[in-house]
Design a protein around this motif. Structure first.
Motif, mmCIF file in Angstrom:
data_model
loop_
_atom_site.group_PDB
_atom_site.id
_atom_site.type_symbol
_atom_site.label_atom_id
_atom_site.label_comp_id
_atom_site.label_asym_id
_atom_site.label_seq_id
_atom_site.Cartn_x
_atom_site.Cartn_y
_atom_site.Cartn_z
ATOM 1 N N LEU A 1 9.839 2.439 -14.772
ATOM 2 C CA LEU A 1 10.002 2.255 -13.619
ATOM 3 C C LEU A 1 10.150 0.690 -13.379
ATOM 4 C CD1 LEU A 1 6.625 3.991 -12.006
ATOM 5 C CD2 LEU A 1 9.309 4.788 -11.823
ATOM 6 N N GLN A 2 11.032 0.505 -12.670
ATOM 7 C CA GLN A 2 11.805 -0.943 -12.365
ATOM 8 C C GLN A 2 11.385 -1.657 -10.775
ATOM 9 O OE1 GLN A 2 15.786 -1.484 -13.431
ATOM 10 N NE2 GLN A 2 15.600 -0.212 -15.157
ATOM 11 N N THR A 3 10.864 -2.591 -10.690
ATOM 12 C CA THR A 3 10.489 -3.037 -9.438
ATOM 13 C C THR A 3 11.585 -3.110 -8.250
ATOM 14 O OG1 THR A 3 11.002 -5.205 -10.121
ATOM 15 C CG2 THR A 3 8.789 -4.436 -10.140
ATOM 16 N N GLY A 4 13.046 -3.353 -8.761
ATOM 17 C CA GLY A 4 14.089 -3.260 -7.820
ATOM 18 C C GLY A 4 14.264 -2.243 -7.394
ATOM 19 N N PRO A 5 14.545 -0.943 -8.215
ATOM 20 C CA PRO A 5 14.566 0.478 -7.732
ATOM 21 C C PRO A 5 13.584 0.773 -6.599
ATOM 22 C CG PRO A 5 15.589 0.418 -9.857
ATOM 23 C CD PRO A 5 14.726 -0.845 -9.547
ATOM 24 N N VAL A 6 12.274 0.609 -7.226
ATOM 25 C CA VAL A 6 11.267 1.145 -6.714
ATOM 26 C C VAL A 6 11.166 0.486 -5.176
ATOM 27 C CG1 VAL A 6 8.556 1.089 -6.390
ATOM 28 C CG2 VAL A 6 9.752 1.805 -8.586
ATOM 29 N N GLY A 7 11.302 -0.958 -5.185
ATOM 30 C CA GLY A 7 11.160 -1.673 -3.883
ATOM 31 C C GLY A 7 12.086 -0.878 -2.688
ATOM 32 N N ARG A 8 13.666 -0.658 -3.250
ATOM 33 C CA ARG A 8 14.458 -0.129 -2.682
ATOM 34 C C ARG A 8 14.019 1.342 -1.930
ATOM 35 N NH1 ARG A 8 17.710 -2.699 -6.284
ATOM 36 N NH2 ARG A 8 18.159 -1.216 -7.374
ATOM 37 N N ARG A 9 13.648 2.031 -2.950
ATOM 38 C CA ARG A 9 13.260 3.273 -2.424
ATOM 39 C C ARG A 9 12.268 3.452 -1.610
ATOM 40 N NH1 ARG A 9 10.045 7.464 -4.752
ATOM 41 N NH2 ARG A 9 9.608 6.203 -6.788
ATOM 42 N N PHE A 10 11.221 2.502 -1.602
ATOM 43 C CA PHE A 10 10.010 2.564 -0.608
ATOM 44 C C PHE A 10 10.461 1.521 0.784
ATOM 45 C CE2 PHE A 10 7.885 4.357 -4.232
ATOM 46 C CZ PHE A 10 7.248 5.097 -3.650
ATOM 47 N N GLY A 11 11.525 0.877 0.573
ATOM 48 C CA GLY A 11 12.073 0.141 1.805
ATOM 49 C C GLY A 11 11.170 -1.236 1.594
ATOM 50 N N VAL A 12 10.831 -2.191 0.519
ATOM 51 C CA VAL A 12 10.051 -3.129 0.552
ATOM 52 C C VAL A 12 10.833 -4.159 -0.552
ATOM 53 C CG1 VAL A 12 7.938 -2.002 1.121
ATOM 54 C CG2 VAL A 12 8.815 -2.301 -1.527
ATOM 55 N N GLN B 1 0.658 -1.399 -0.022
ATOM 56 C CA GLN B 1 0.086 0.128 0.082
ATOM 57 C C GLN B 1 0.963 1.227 -0.032
ATOM 58 O OE1 GLN B 1 -3.374 0.081 -0.754
ATOM 59 N NE2 GLN B 1 -2.823 -2.094 -0.840
ATOM 60 N N THR B 2 1.913 1.253 0.676
ATOM 61 C CA THR B 2 3.013 2.395 0.724
ATOM 62 C C THR B 2 3.446 2.478 -0.835
ATOM 63 O OG1 THR B 2 3.413 1.811 2.847
ATOM 64 C CG2 THR B 2 5.123 3.147 1.676
ATOM 65 N N VAL B 3 3.857 1.488 -1.521
ATOM 66 C CA VAL B 3 4.129 1.906 -3.070
ATOM 67 C C VAL B 3 3.163 2.309 -3.680
ATOM 68 C CG1 VAL B 3 5.258 0.539 -4.861
ATOM 69 C CG2 VAL B 3 5.975 0.092 -2.682
ATOM 70 N N ILE B 4 1.852 1.575 -3.542
ATOM 71 C CA ILE B 4 0.878 2.008 -4.315
ATOM 72 C C ILE B 4 0.523 3.421 -4.163
ATOM 73 C CG2 ILE B 4 -1.488 1.906 -4.779
ATOM 74 C CD1 ILE B 4 -1.276 -1.101 -4.390
ATOM 75 N N TYR B 5 0.404 3.897 -3.040
ATOM 76 C CA TYR B 5 0.138 5.487 -2.510
ATOM 77 C C TYR B 5 1.170 6.293 -3.169
ATOM 78 C CZ TYR B 5 -0.711 9.387 0.031
ATOM 79 O OH TYR B 5 -0.847 10.798 0.458
ATOM 80 N N GLY B 6 2.457 5.791 -2.898
ATOM 81 C CA GLY B 6 3.651 6.824 -3.033
ATOM 82 C C GLY B 6 3.545 6.962 -4.530
ATOM 83 N N LEU B 7 3.651 5.904 -5.408
ATOM 84 C CA LEU B 7 3.986 6.112 -6.830
ATOM 85 C C LEU B 7 2.656 6.767 -7.537
ATOM 86 C CD1 LEU B 7 5.500 2.483 -8.258
ATOM 87 C CD2 LEU B 7 6.473 4.977 -7.966
ATOM 88 N N THR B 8 1.437 6.259 -6.886
ATOM 89 C CA THR B 8 0.291 6.987 -7.556
ATOM 90 C C THR B 8 0.510 8.659 -7.322
ATOM 91 O OG1 THR B 8 -1.140 5.036 -6.989
ATOM 92 C CG2 THR B 8 -2.392 7.070 -7.522
ATOM 93 N N SER B 9 0.836 8.971 -5.981
ATOM 94 C CA SER B 9 0.999 10.398 -5.810
ATOM 95 C C SER B 9 2.057 11.135 -6.630
ATOM 96 C CB SER B 9 1.378 10.809 -4.189
ATOM 97 O OG SER B 9 0.297 10.217 -3.457
ATOM 98 N N GLU B 10 3.151 10.264 -6.776
ATOM 99 C CA GLU B 10 4.014 10.900 -7.802
ATOM 100 C C GLU B 10 3.593 11.091 -9.045
ATOM 101 O OE1 GLU B 10 7.681 9.393 -4.873
ATOM 102 O OE2 GLU B 10 7.266 8.419 -6.728
ATOM 103 N N ILE B 11 2.882 10.099 -9.668
ATOM 104 C CA ILE B 11 2.409 10.091 -11.099
ATOM 105 C C ILE B 11 1.455 11.148 -11.090
ATOM 106 C CG2 ILE B 11 1.209 8.825 -12.578
ATOM 107 C CD1 ILE B 11 2.459 6.395 -11.614
ATOM 108 N N ASP B 12 0.571 11.216 -10.220
ATOM 109 C CA ASP B 12 -0.314 12.488 -10.182
ATOM 110 C C ASP B 12 0.325 13.617 -10.373
ATOM 111 O OD1 ASP B 12 -3.204 13.187 -10.222
ATOM 112 O OD2 ASP B 12 -3.009 13.400 -8.050
ATOM 113 N N ALA B 13 1.453 13.876 -9.205
ATOM 114 C CA ALA B 13 2.050 15.155 -9.267
ATOM 115 C C ALA B 13 3.031 15.627 -10.534
ATOM 116 C CB ALA B 13 2.946 15.165 -8.034
ATOM 117 N N GLY B 14 2.786 14.677 -11.488
ATOM 118 C CA GLY B 14 3.735 14.894 -12.690
ATOM 119 C C GLY B 14 5.233 14.590 -12.433
ATOM 120 N N ARG B 15 5.623 13.603 -11.425
ATOM 121 C CA ARG B 15 7.183 13.301 -11.279
ATOM 122 C C ARG B 15 7.498 12.360 -12.433
ATOM 123 N NH1 ARG B 15 10.302 10.680 -6.290
ATOM 124 N NH2 ARG B 15 12.101 10.465 -7.301
ATOM 125 N N TYR B 16 6.510 11.464 -12.985
ATOM 126 C CA TYR B 16 7.093 10.655 -14.135
ATOM 127 C C TYR B 16 6.119 10.832 -15.149
ATOM 128 C CZ TYR B 16 8.953 8.100 -10.003
ATOM 129 O OH TYR B 16 9.788 7.866 -9.005
#
Length: 167
Positions: free
Chosen positions: A120-131, A99-114
């Motif tokens: 986006l790659q699962t490994g770097p996303v996992g490390r960034r969100f600590g999962v 849920q942390t990843v879903i909320y964080g990435l959704t917020s970032e996409i919505d804000a125009g970060r991406y």
């Protein structure tokens, strides 16, 4: 199955969380390499705060010690269910982390970060969100169902939309 000699020294390693709870027991000739595999593949890897190693003169004695440790010490993420008909398969996913990843990435996409098309790659996303990578992958699959991402190639997702679909 490894092709290494059975008479090579082998470690039984234990992984603990910050409060001393035993998370996992394993055996390996190269515990550092094995830890790197766990770190990128296991949903619980972000919980590990301590690794201990107990070296044995050969692989058979290490595997016997690992089996005994799992039976008596009962690690939280116990793989012994793979070897029995009665073992329950443990939960492989960290729901809170997902849920942390879903909320964080959704917020970032919505804000125009991406931008649309960004990969986006699962490994770097996992490390960034600590999962673990598996948790990030599960979250990103759910975001695919919501129309935000599309699986592109082996753990790589493309951003499809700047906002989640409402359907």
């Amino acid at each position: 199955m490894s092709h290494r000699p059975h008479d090579e020294p082998t470690a039984v390693y234990r992984l603990y969380d910050a409060t001393g709870v035993l998370l996992y027991v394993g055996a390996s000739w190269n515990p550092e390499f094995r830890w790197e595999q766990h770190r990128t593949r296991k949903h619980w890897a972000h919980l590990v705060a301590l690794r201990t190693e107990e070296w044995h003169p050969d692989r058979p004695s290490a595997l016997a010690a690992e089996k005994a440790a799992i039976a008596t010490e009962k690690p939280v993420y116990d793989n012994s269910w793979r070897h029995s008909q009665t073992g329950d398969r443990p939960e492989w996913l960290d729901p809170g982390g997902k849920q942390t990843v879903i909320y964080g990435l959704t917020s970032e996409i919505d804000a125009g970060r991406y931008a649309v098309g960004h990969v986006l790659q699962t490994g770097p996303v996992g490390r960034r969100f600590g999962v673990a990578r598996a948790t990030a992958s599960s979250a990103m699959n759910e975001m695919t169902d919501r129309g935000l991402l599309k699986l592109w190639y082996h753990g790589r997702y493309r951003v499809l939309a700047s906002r989640p679909s409402l359907n």
